[in-house]
Design a protein around this motif. Sequence first.
Motif, PDB file in Angstrom:
ATOM      1  N   LEU A 136     -75.813 -26.668  98.975  1.00  0.00           N
ATOM      2  CA  LEU A 136     -76.097 -25.716  97.898  1.00  0.00           C
ATOM      3  C   LEU A 136     -74.986 -24.672  97.787  1.00  0.00           C
ATOM      4  CD1 LEU A 136     -79.916 -24.973  98.342  1.00  0.00           C
ATOM      5  CD2 LEU A 136     -78.850 -26.160  96.424  1.00  0.00           C
ATOM      6  N   THR A 137     -74.614 -24.091  98.889  1.00  0.00           N
ATOM      7  CA  THR A 137     -73.634 -23.010  98.883  1.00  0.00           C
ATOM      8  C   THR A 137     -72.254 -23.498  98.459  1.00  0.00           C
ATOM      9  OG1 THR A 137     -74.849 -21.896 100.668  1.00  0.00           O
ATOM     10  CG2 THR A 137     -72.568 -21.198 100.265  1.00  0.00           C
ATOM     11  N   TYR A 138     -71.785 -24.543  99.105  1.00  0.00           N
ATOM     12  CA  TYR A 138     -70.443 -25.037  98.812  1.00  0.00           C
ATOM     13  C   TYR A 138     -70.323 -25.514  97.369  1.00  0.00           C
ATOM     14  CZ  TYR A 138     -66.204 -27.839  98.939  1.00  0.00           C
ATOM     15  OH  TYR A 138     -64.963 -28.360  98.661  1.00  0.00           O
ATOM     16  N   SER A 139     -71.277 -26.334  96.938  1.00  0.00           N
ATOM     17  CA  SER A 139     -71.189 -26.914  95.604  1.00  0.00           C
ATOM     18  C   SER A 139     -71.284 -25.857  94.514  1.00  0.00           C
ATOM     19  CB  SER A 139     -72.294 -27.962  95.412  1.00  0.00           C
ATOM     20  OG  SER A 139     -72.199 -28.568  94.144  1.00  0.00           O
ATOM     21  N   PHE A 140     -72.181 -24.891  94.670  1.00  0.00           N
ATOM     22  CA  PHE A 140     -72.328 -23.866  93.636  1.00  0.00           C
ATOM     23  C   PHE A 140     -71.059 -23.034  93.506  1.00  0.00           C
ATOM     24  CE2 PHE A 140     -73.339 -19.678  92.016  1.00  0.00           C
ATOM     25  CZ  PHE A 140     -74.121 -19.969  90.910  1.00  0.00           C
ATOM     26  N   VAL A 141     -70.516 -22.584  94.620  1.00  0.00           N
ATOM     27  CA  VAL A 141     -69.344 -21.707  94.580  1.00  0.00           C
ATOM     28  C   VAL A 141     -68.141 -22.427  93.984  1.00  0.00           C
ATOM     29  CG1 VAL A 141     -67.675 -20.451  95.992  1.00  0.00           C
ATOM     30  CG2 VAL A 141     -70.116 -20.268  96.498  1.00  0.00           C
ATOM     31  N   VAL A 142     -67.861 -23.641  94.460  1.00  0.00           N
ATOM     32  CA  VAL A 142     -66.677 -24.354  93.981  1.00  0.00           C
ATOM     33  C   VAL A 142     -66.848 -24.776  92.525  1.00  0.00           C
ATOM     34  CG1 VAL A 142     -65.154 -26.322  94.360  1.00  0.00           C
ATOM     35  CG2 VAL A 142     -66.125 -25.108  96.317  1.00  0.00           C
ATOM     36  N   THR A 143     -68.047 -25.210  92.143  1.00  0.00           N
ATOM     37  CA  THR A 143     -68.279 -25.595  90.744  1.00  0.00           C
ATOM     38  C   THR A 143     -68.106 -24.405  89.814  1.00  0.00           C
ATOM     39  OG1 THR A 143     -69.883 -27.257  91.478  1.00  0.00           O
ATOM     40  CG2 THR A 143     -69.896 -26.670  89.149  1.00  0.00           C
ATOM     41  N   TRP A 144     -68.637 -23.260  90.203  1.00  0.00           N
ATOM     42  CA  TRP A 144     -68.494 -22.046  89.388  1.00  0.00           C
ATOM     43  C   TRP A 144     -67.016 -21.705  89.204  1.00  0.00           C
ATOM     44  CZ3 TRP A 144     -66.495 -17.128  89.951  1.00  0.00           C
ATOM     45  CH2 TRP A 144     -66.894 -16.181  88.999  1.00  0.00           C
ATOM     46  N   MET A 145     -66.230 -21.838  90.253  1.00  0.00           N
ATOM     47  CA  MET A 145     -64.804 -21.546  90.166  1.00  0.00           C
ATOM     48  C   MET A 145     -64.089 -22.517  89.234  1.00  0.00           C
ATOM     49  SD  MET A 145     -64.063 -20.681  94.198  1.00  0.00           S
ATOM     50  CE  MET A 145     -62.301 -20.533  93.947  1.00  0.00           C
ATOM     51  N   ILE A 146     -64.413 -23.812  89.335  1.00  0.00           N
ATOM     52  CA  ILE A 146     -63.810 -24.810  88.438  1.00  0.00           C
ATOM     53  C   ILE A 146     -64.146 -24.486  86.986  1.00  0.00           C
ATOM     54  CG2 ILE A 146     -63.845 -27.228  87.739  1.00  0.00           C
ATOM     55  CD1 ILE A 146     -64.428 -27.938  90.674  1.00  0.00           C
ATOM     56  N   ALA A 147     -65.412 -24.188  86.726  1.00  0.00           N
ATOM     57  CA  ALA A 147     -65.850 -23.897  85.364  1.00  0.00           C
ATOM     58  C   ALA A 147     -65.176 -22.649  84.809  1.00  0.00           C
ATOM     59  CB  ALA A 147     -67.369 -23.740  85.329  1.00  0.00           C
ATOM     60  N   MET A 148     -65.026 -21.628  85.632  1.00  0.00           N
ATOM     61  CA  MET A 148     -64.396 -20.392  85.170  1.00  0.00           C
ATOM     62  C   MET A 148     -62.922 -20.615  84.850  1.00  0.00           C
ATOM     63  SD  MET A 148     -66.498 -17.930  84.778  1.00  0.00           S
ATOM     64  CE  MET A 148     -65.295 -16.610  84.601  1.00  0.00           C
ATOM     65  N   VAL A 149     -62.236 -21.386  85.672  1.00  0.00           N
ATOM     66  CA  VAL A 149     -60.821 -21.672  85.400  1.00  0.00           C
ATOM     67  C   VAL A 149     -60.671 -22.404  84.075  1.00  0.00           C
ATOM     68  CG1 VAL A 149     -58.829 -23.019  86.150  1.00  0.00           C
ATOM     69  CG2 VAL A 149     -60.100 -21.632  87.803  1.00  0.00           C
ATOM     70  N   LEU A 150     -61.517 -23.412  83.840  1.00  0.00           N
ATOM     71  CA  LEU A 150     -61.454 -24.158  82.579  1.00  0.00           C
ATOM     72  C   LEU A 150     -61.807 -23.270  81.392  1.00  0.00           C
ATOM     73  CD1 LEU A 150     -63.058 -27.584  83.592  1.00  0.00           C
ATOM     74  CD2 LEU A 150     -60.647 -27.092  83.133  1.00  0.00           C
ATOM     75  N   LYS A 151     -62.782 -22.395  81.583  1.00  0.00           N
ATOM     76  CA  LYS A 151     -63.180 -21.497  80.494  1.00  0.00           C
ATOM     77  C   LYS A 151     -62.042 -20.560  80.104  1.00  0.00           C
ATOM     78  CE  LYS A 151     -66.781 -18.166  79.211  1.00  0.00           C
ATOM     79  NZ  LYS A 151     -68.036 -17.488  79.636  1.00  0.00           N
ATOM     80  N   LYS A 152     -61.299 -20.074  81.080  1.00  0.00           N
ATOM     81  CA  LYS A 152     -60.212 -19.125  80.821  1.00  0.00           C
ATOM     82  C   LYS A 152     -58.945 -19.805  80.332  1.00  0.00           C
ATOM     83  CE  LYS A 152     -62.531 -15.490  82.233  1.00  0.00           C
ATOM     84  NZ  LYS A 152     -62.953 -14.420  81.268  1.00  0.00           N
ATOM     85  N   THR A 153     -58.838 -21.115  80.511  1.00  0.00           N
ATOM     86  CA  THR A 153     -57.606 -21.818  80.110  1.00  0.00           C
ATOM     87  C   THR A 153     -57.833 -22.671  78.866  1.00  0.00           C
ATOM     88  OG1 THR A 153     -58.144 -23.551  81.742  1.00  0.00           O
ATOM     89  CG2 THR A 153     -56.628 -21.804  82.432  1.00  0.00           C
ATOM     90  N   THR A 154     -58.421 -23.826  79.024  1.00  0.00           N
ATOM     91  CA  THR A 154     -58.597 -24.741  77.893  1.00  0.00           C
ATOM     92  C   THR A 154     -59.821 -24.417  77.044  1.00  0.00           C
ATOM     93  OG1 THR A 154     -59.891 -26.301  79.233  1.00  0.00           O
ATOM     94  CG2 THR A 154     -57.507 -26.586  79.204  1.00  0.00           C
ATOM     95  N   GLY A 155     -60.756 -23.645  77.611  1.00  0.00           N
ATOM     96  CA  GLY A 155     -62.025 -23.441  76.918  1.00  0.00           C
ATOM     97  C   GLY A 155     -62.954 -24.605  77.196  1.00  0.00           C
ATOM     98  N   ILE A 156     -64.242 -24.349  77.244  1.00  0.00           N
ATOM     99  CA  ILE A 156     -65.180 -25.423  77.588  1.00  0.00           C
ATOM    100  C   ILE A 156     -66.287 -25.636  76.556  1.00  0.00           C
ATOM    101  CG2 ILE A 156     -64.825 -25.283  80.082  1.00  0.00           C
ATOM    102  CD1 ILE A 156     -67.286 -23.540  80.294  1.00  0.00           C
ATOM    103  N   ARG A 157     -66.329 -24.789  75.537  1.00  0.00           N
ATOM    104  CA  ARG A 157     -67.441 -24.894  74.588  1.00  0.00           C
ATOM    105  C   ARG A 157     -66.940 -25.218  73.191  1.00  0.00           C
ATOM    106  NH1 ARG A 157     -72.931 -21.481  74.856  1.00  0.00           N
ATOM    107  NH2 ARG A 157     -73.890 -22.265  72.937  1.00  0.00           N
ATOM    108  N   VAL A 158     -67.678 -26.088  72.498  1.00  0.00           N
ATOM    109  CA  VAL A 158     -67.313 -26.450  71.131  1.00  0.00           C
ATOM    110  C   VAL A 158     -67.589 -25.281  70.198  1.00  0.00           C
ATOM    111  CG1 VAL A 158     -67.826 -28.891  71.531  1.00  0.00           C
ATOM    112  CG2 VAL A 158     -69.607 -27.404  70.611  1.00  0.00           C
ATOM    113  N   ASP A 159     -67.010 -25.329  68.994  1.00  0.00           N
ATOM    114  CA  ASP A 159     -67.247 -24.285  68.004  1.00  0.00           C
ATOM    115  C   ASP A 159     -68.714 -24.250  67.602  1.00  0.00           C
ATOM    116  OD1 ASP A 159     -64.575 -23.713  68.056  1.00  0.00           O
ATOM    117  OD2 ASP A 159     -64.097 -24.950  66.295  1.00  0.00           O
ATOM    118  N   HIS A 160     -69.136 -23.092  67.163  1.00  0.00           N
ATOM    119  CA  HIS A 160     -70.543 -22.890  66.798  1.00  0.00           C
ATOM    120  C   HIS A 160     -70.994 -23.876  65.715  1.00  0.00           C
ATOM    121  CE1 HIS A 160     -74.297 -20.757  66.101  1.00  0.00           C
ATOM    122  NE2 HIS A 160     -74.001 -20.683  64.817  1.00  0.00           N
ATOM    123  N   ASP A 161     -70.157 -24.091  64.704  1.00  0.00           N
ATOM    124  CA  ASP A 161     -70.524 -24.994  63.613  1.00  0.00           C
ATOM    125  C   ASP A 161     -70.697 -26.428  64.112  1.00  0.00           C
ATOM    126  OD1 ASP A 161     -70.445 -22.870  61.896  1.00  0.00           O
ATOM    127  OD2 ASP A 161     -68.446 -23.330  61.095  1.00  0.00           O
TER     128      ASP A 161
END
Length: 454
Positions: free
Chosen positions: A375-400
Motif C-alpha cells: 500500500l505505502t510503496y505503490s501509492f507514493v510512487v504512483t502519485w509521483m508518476i502521475a504528478m510528473v505527467l500532469k506537470k509535463t505532458t498533461g494527463i486529462r482530455v479537454d472538457h469538451d
Amino acid sequence: MNEAVAAADTAWMLAAFAAVSLMVPGLALFYGGMVSVRSTLNMAMMTFGAFAVVGILWIVFGYSTVLGNSIGGAGILGNPLEFFGSSSLLDAPAEPGLPPALVSAFQLLFAGITVALISGAVADRMKFGSWMVFAGLWATLVYFPVAHWVFAFDSSDGSVAGGWIANKLAAIDFAGGTAVHINAGIGALALVIVLGRRSLFNSPPRPHSLPLTMLGSGILLFGWFGFNGGSALAAGNSASVVVLNTVAAACAGIIAWLAVERIREGHATSLGASSGLIAALVAITPACGAVSPIGALIVGGLAGAVCCVAVSLKYRLGYDDALDVVGVHLVGGILGTVLVGFLATEAAPNAAAGLFYGGGVDLLWRQVVAVLAVLTYSFVVTWMIAMVLKKTTGIRVDHDIELEGLDVAVHGETAYVLDAPGPTSRAVKAADAVAAAEVITTNSARGTAPSRSE
C-alpha cells in the motif's frame, strides 16, 4: 522430476497461459460495457494498449527485474541485466522441468493485466498517450519491484535470492493479492486523486451494455482458473485444490453481493452479479492455496458483501473511481490477503495455519505487514508518476472531449457504426453517390425517371 511429469506440468502451464490470455479481451469487454457508448473503444484500447507496452518491457528487462537474482540479496529488486533481452530463456532446462520461456510468458500476462486493471478507475477522462506512458512507467517503477518481492522465491540451493515478502517475511500470496490487486487498486486511487473527478461525477453516464459486462466477467472467470491454478506451476493436487477454491469463492461472491444489493436498493442486478463475481475472485487469489473449500466460501462471501458496500465510499469521500477498481480490487485484495491469517489451514497446499486453525497471530501479522508495505510503496510512487505527467505532458482530455466521449476524438472510431463520421462513412457515402449516378444515367438512357426508392 522425470520427463513424463515435466511434460504434464508443461502442458498444464501452456493451457493455463492460454486461459489467462483471454483475460485481456475479457477485461476490455467487462470495462467496455460499463462506460458510455461514446467511450467504449477508448476503454478497450486502454486495456490492450497497456498490455502491449508492458509486454515489450517485460521481454527487455521485466522478467529479469522480477525473477532475476535479487541485487545484493536484499530482496528489493531483481537484477535487470541478468536476463536482459530474454535471449537466455531460449535454452531448455538442464533437468526436466518447466521451460523458463513458459514461466516468463505466464508472468508477462500477470504484469500486463495488473496495469490494465488501473484503467477502469480513469475511464472517460484520461489522455490515451499519457495513459500509455503511465503504463510503462508504472510497470517499471511499481509493478516489477513489488512482483519481485512477492513472486521471486529463493532457489533451493541458495544460489539465487528472491523477494523479501516471499522469503524473509514469508507472507502467503498464492497468485497475486498484493502484487496484482492491492497494487493496482491503491495505484488507481493515487492516479484518480491527481487526475481529478469527471465533470459528470455526480451523474455519470449509465453503462451502455450490461450484456457485454456480463460476458466479460464470464471470460474473466474462465481465465482466473488459469491465473490461480497455473500459479501452482504443476499439474497436480495443489492446482486442483486451487481451482476448487476459486470456483467456490466465485459462487459465494455473486450471492453475497446480490443479497446486500437487494437489501440496500431493492434490486438484484446483472452488474451486481458481475461485480460480486470479480470481487470474490480478487479476494480468493491470495488465499486459494491456503484455505479449505468452506474457507473459500467465507472469503468469497465476505468479499461480495464488503465490496458491495465499499464501492459507494467514493461518493462520500469524493474520489472518482469510475469503474470501482478501488472498491473491488483494493478492498477485495486487502480482505483476501488478511483473511489468510485467520482461515489458513495446514491441510491446504500452502500448509500453514491461521488464527482460527491453531496458528496464533504469527501468520496474521505477516499478512498485515505485506499489505501495508505494498500500500505505502505503490501509492507514493504512483502519485509521483502521475504528478510528473500532469506537470509535463498533461494527463486529462479537454472538457469538451470528455463530455462528447473519447472514441471519435481520440481514436476516430465508434463502437457501433450508425452514422459515425470518419473514413468508413465517407467511403460509404461516396459509393452511394456513385451508385445513384449510375442509376440516373441508366434511367436517362432508357428515357425513364428515377423511382422514389432510387
